[in-house]
Scaffold this motif. Structure first.
Motif, PDB file in Angstrom:
ATOM      1  N   CYS A 159     -72.279   7.859 -19.499  1.00 32.67           N
ATOM      2  CA  CYS A 159     -72.606   6.711 -20.355  1.00 32.67           C
ATOM      3  C   CYS A 159     -71.610   6.550 -21.478  1.00 32.67           C
ATOM      4  N   SER A 160     -71.775   7.302 -22.580  1.00 38.04           N
ATOM      5  CA  SER A 160     -70.971   6.999 -23.766  1.00 38.04           C
ATOM      6  C   SER A 160     -69.484   7.269 -23.543  1.00 38.04           C
ATOM      7  N   THR A 161     -69.148   8.343 -22.837  1.00 38.57           N
ATOM      8  CA  THR A 161     -67.728   8.662 -22.650  1.00 38.57           C
ATOM      9  C   THR A 161     -67.057   7.592 -21.793  1.00 38.57           C
ATOM     10  N   ALA A 162     -67.717   7.213 -20.713  1.00 37.53           N
ATOM     11  CA  ALA A 162     -67.140   6.210 -19.812  1.00 37.53           C
ATOM     12  C   ALA A 162     -67.055   4.845 -20.493  1.00 37.53           C
ATOM     13  N   THR A 163     -68.069   4.516 -21.295  1.00 37.92           N
ATOM     14  CA  THR A 163     -68.075   3.224 -21.978  1.00 37.92           C
ATOM     15  C   THR A 163     -66.976   3.169 -23.043  1.00 37.92           C
ATOM     16  N   SER A 164     -66.717   4.307 -23.702  1.00 46.23           N
ATOM     17  CA  SER A 164     -65.618   4.372 -24.689  1.00 46.23           C
ATOM     18  C   SER A 164     -64.275   4.193 -24.000  1.00 46.23           C
ATOM     19  N   LEU A 165     -64.120   4.820 -22.845  1.00 40.80           N
ATOM     20  CA  LEU A 165     -62.853   4.691 -22.110  1.00 40.80           C
ATOM     21  C   LEU A 165     -62.636   3.222 -21.730  1.00 40.80           C
ATOM     22  N   HIS A 166     -63.682   2.583 -21.251  1.00 41.32           N
ATOM     23  CA  HIS A 166     -63.553   1.173 -20.857  1.00 41.32           C
ATOM     24  C   HIS A 166     -63.196   0.306 -22.069  1.00 41.32           C
ATOM     25  N   ALA A 167     -63.787   0.609 -23.229  1.00 48.24           N
ATOM     26  CA  ALA A 167     -63.503  -0.177 -24.440  1.00 48.24           C
ATOM     27  C   ALA A 167     -62.030  -0.022 -24.852  1.00 48.24           C
ATOM     28  N   LEU A 168     -61.519   1.200 -24.757  1.00 52.87           N
ATOM     29  CA  LEU A 168     -60.091   1.407 -25.078  1.00 52.87           C
ATOM     30  C   LEU A 168     -59.216   0.638 -24.092  1.00 52.87           C
ATOM     31  N   ARG A 169     -59.607   0.649 -22.828  1.00 51.57           N
ATOM     32  CA  ARG A 169     -58.863  -0.102 -21.802  1.00 51.57           C
ATOM     33  C   ARG A 169     -58.913  -1.595 -22.077  1.00 51.57           C
ATOM     34  N   ARG A 170     -60.109  -2.088 -22.405  1.00 47.81           N
ATOM     35  CA  ARG A 170     -60.263  -3.519 -22.701  1.00 47.81           C
ATOM     36  C   ARG A 170     -59.406  -3.900 -23.904  1.00 47.81           C
ATOM     37  N   GLY A 171     -59.263  -2.980 -24.844  1.00 45.84           N
ATOM     38  CA  GLY A 171     -58.432  -3.223 -26.023  1.00 45.84           C
ATOM     39  C   GLY A 171     -56.948  -3.073 -25.733  1.00 45.84           C
ATOM     40  N   GLY A 172     -56.589  -2.796 -24.498  1.00 43.86           N
ATOM     41  CA  GLY A 172     -55.175  -2.669 -24.123  1.00 43.86           C
ATOM     42  C   GLY A 172     -54.480  -1.511 -24.816  1.00 43.86           C
ATOM     43  N   SER A 231     -58.718  -0.450 -46.281  1.00 47.15           N
ATOM     44  CA  SER A 231     -57.447   0.297 -46.299  1.00 47.15           C
ATOM     45  C   SER A 231     -56.943   0.616 -44.886  1.00 47.15           C
ATOM     46  N   VAL A 232     -57.756   0.300 -43.864  1.00 46.71           N
ATOM     47  CA  VAL A 232     -57.416   0.673 -42.483  1.00 46.71           C
ATOM     48  C   VAL A 232     -56.577  -0.430 -41.820  1.00 46.71           C
ATOM     49  N   THR A 233     -55.508  -0.037 -41.150  1.00 46.56           N
ATOM     50  CA  THR A 233     -54.747  -0.972 -40.305  1.00 46.56           C
ATOM     51  C   THR A 233     -54.632  -0.345 -38.918  1.00 46.56           C
ATOM     52  N   ALA A 234     -55.081  -1.091 -37.901  1.00 41.52           N
ATOM     53  CA  ALA A 234     -55.127  -0.505 -36.557  1.00 41.52           C
ATOM     54  C   ALA A 234     -54.647  -1.494 -35.505  1.00 41.52           C
ATOM     55  N   ASP A 235     -54.097  -0.959 -34.433  1.00 41.29           N
ATOM     56  CA  ASP A 235     -53.728  -1.802 -33.287  1.00 41.29           C
ATOM     57  C   ASP A 235     -54.956  -2.135 -32.446  1.00 41.29           C
ATOM     58  N   VAL A 236     -55.843  -1.157 -32.332  1.00 42.54           N
ATOM     59  CA  VAL A 236     -57.081  -1.369 -31.580  1.00 42.54           C
ATOM     60  C   VAL A 236     -58.248  -0.933 -32.473  1.00 42.54           C
ATOM     61  N   ALA A 237     -59.202  -1.824 -32.713  1.00 42.02           N
ATOM     62  CA  ALA A 237     -60.395  -1.478 -33.502  1.00 42.02           C
ATOM     63  C   ALA A 237     -61.613  -1.619 -32.607  1.00 42.02           C
ATOM     64  N   LEU A 238     -62.378  -0.541 -32.487  1.00 41.66           N
ATOM     65  CA  LEU A 238     -63.589  -0.562 -31.653  1.00 41.66           C
ATOM     66  C   LEU A 238     -64.804  -0.711 -32.555  1.00 41.66           C
ATOM     67  N   SER A 284     -56.656 -10.521 -31.461  1.00 40.23           N
ATOM     68  CA  SER A 284     -57.610 -10.892 -30.415  1.00 40.23           C
ATOM     69  C   SER A 284     -58.947 -10.220 -30.672  1.00 40.23           C
ATOM     70  N   VAL A 285     -60.007 -10.898 -30.286  1.00 41.79           N
ATOM     71  CA  VAL A 285     -61.347 -10.312 -30.307  1.00 41.79           C
ATOM     72  C   VAL A 285     -61.840 -10.287 -28.863  1.00 41.79           C
ATOM     73  N   ILE A 286     -62.239  -9.113 -28.410  1.00 45.72           N
ATOM     74  CA  ILE A 286     -62.521  -8.887 -26.987  1.00 45.72           C
ATOM     75  C   ILE A 286     -63.903  -8.239 -26.845  1.00 45.72           C
ATOM     76  N   GLY A 287     -64.638  -8.629 -25.822  1.00 44.49           N
ATOM     77  CA  GLY A 287     -65.898  -7.960 -25.519  1.00 44.49           C
ATOM     78  C   GLY A 287     -65.684  -6.879 -24.465  1.00 44.49           C
ATOM     79  N   SER A 288     -66.523  -5.842 -24.515  1.00 47.37           N
ATOM     80  CA  SER A 288     -66.417  -4.767 -23.521  1.00 47.37           C
ATOM     81  C   SER A 288     -67.818  -4.360 -23.088  1.00 47.37           C
TER      82      SER A 288
END
Ligand code: ZN
Ligand code: ZN
Length: 345
Positions: A159-172, A231-238, A284-288
């Motif tokens: 569940c959570s591990t696989a869903t996190s992996l998919h979210a990182l993938r969706r975020g490119g 203060s945070v700057t990120a390429d991918v924000a989940l 971009s704003v993306i759903g996962s």
């Protein structure tokens, strides 16, 4: 006559903890075993994780399409029996179960979007799940689990591990990029571990809970109290919380070309300044949603290769008893510290 009575008594019934009516505790029942289709396998459940989603189903805060239903979508066990068309897995194999059941043939399935399969279902929600002694699933959903991964860990990976992996993938996500994780519960901790394991240039962990921030720092993330998240700057924000404030903050944290990925469950809208927040940074704003069967295979490979250490994800085991299961769900509902209980029947 005596023989007939013996036959009837000897029919093996299966214990399950079921949701009969949202808003009420789960109930222990005995059921006849489900008949097996030719493409299905019967799995003896050895571990079933209790997830926050299950608490939502029990509370009625997320609709359940089928009642009564046996919850449990984080499942691992041993194959007891296979249908006549099944070549793999085989009886005796240790397996983990991918919770989304899809046809593999419809347009969405063919586009690798099996979460949106026209005839799809989910174990523990629209068909019976793993809070039981046995579960029946299509053979393709039962994935062999290598001996070096503990059964309880395998269950929680679903569940959570696989869903996190998919979210990182969706975020490119690409190695070297900076990741900000908004919300450091079970999903967030998995996301941090994965981002570190996959070579993130930096990982920010954003939360309000000092204990969660400390735990996140222990995994190699830079802890940030939510109020300081500007203060945070990120390429991918989940966004893993499901609050308008955290969703807006995730978008505002993006670097030029950044991608904010919405994962948290909410019914609240959030406000966005299309020019300042998106245009000026080509953001971009993306759903996962959920994850894919192929990602389960990837995750197992990452654990086997030693890239990803999930040995600490399970914090307790409980028996397959209604009181114990309801008690563990009550604790989750009260947000008592990152507890991940697994039912071991
Ligand atoms: Zn879950
Ligand atoms: Zn399909």
């Amino acid at each position: 006559m005596t023989h007939l009575i013996c036959m009837r008594v000897s029919v093996i019934r299966m214990r399950a903890i079921r949701l009969i009516q949202p808003g009420l505790p789960l109930v222990e029942v005995e059921q006849e075993p489900v008949t097996l289709n030719t493409d299905e396998v019967r799995v003896q459940v050895a571990a079933a994780g209790i997830c926050r989603s299950d608490v939502h189903y029990r509370a009625g805060t997320r609709p359940v399409p089928r009642l009564p239903v046996t919850p449990g979508h984080e499942v691992a066990g041993h194959v007891l029996e296979v249908g006549s068309d099944v070549t793999t897995p085989e009886p005796g194999d240790r397996v983990v179960i991918h919770y989304l059941i899809s046809c593999g043939k419809c347009p969405e399935c063919r586009l690798d979007r099996e979460q949106f399969c026209e005839t799809g279902s989910m174990i523990g929600l629209s068909r019976d799940g793993g809070y039981a002694e046995e579960i029946v699933v299509p053979a393709r959903n039962a994935i062999p689990l290598p001996e070096s991964i503990a059964t309880e860990v395998g269950a929680v990976m679903m569940c959570s591990t696989a869903t996190s992996l998919h979210a990182l993938r969706r975020g490119g996500f690409q190695p070297g990029e900076t990741v900000a994780v908004f919300g450091c519960g079970g999903l967030g901790m998995s996301a941090i571990k994965l981002a570190v394991a996959m070579g993130a240039g930096g990982v920010y962990a954003v939360d309000i809970d000092p204990a969660k921030l400390e735990a996140a720092a222990g995994l190699g993330a830079t802890p940030i109290v939510f109020d300081d998240s500007s203060s945070v700057t990120a390429d991918v924000a989940l966004e893993l919380v499901g609050l308008p404030e955290t969703m807006a903050a995730a978008v505002r944290s993006l670097a030029v070309g950044g991608r904010a990925v919405a994962v948290g469950i909410t019914h609240e809208p959030f406000q966005l300044h299309s020019f300042n927040d998106l245009v000026l940074r080509e953001a971009s704003v993306i759903g996962s949603a959920d994850h894919l069967l192929s990602e389960i295979h990837e995750l197992i490979a990452m654990v086997i290769d030693g890239i990803l250490d999930l040995s600490d994800v399970v914090t307790g085991t409980i028996p397959l008893e209604a009181n114990a299961v309801n008690g563990a769900m009550d604790a989750l509902q009260r947000h008592e510290g990152g507890i991940r209980s697994v039912i071991v029947p």
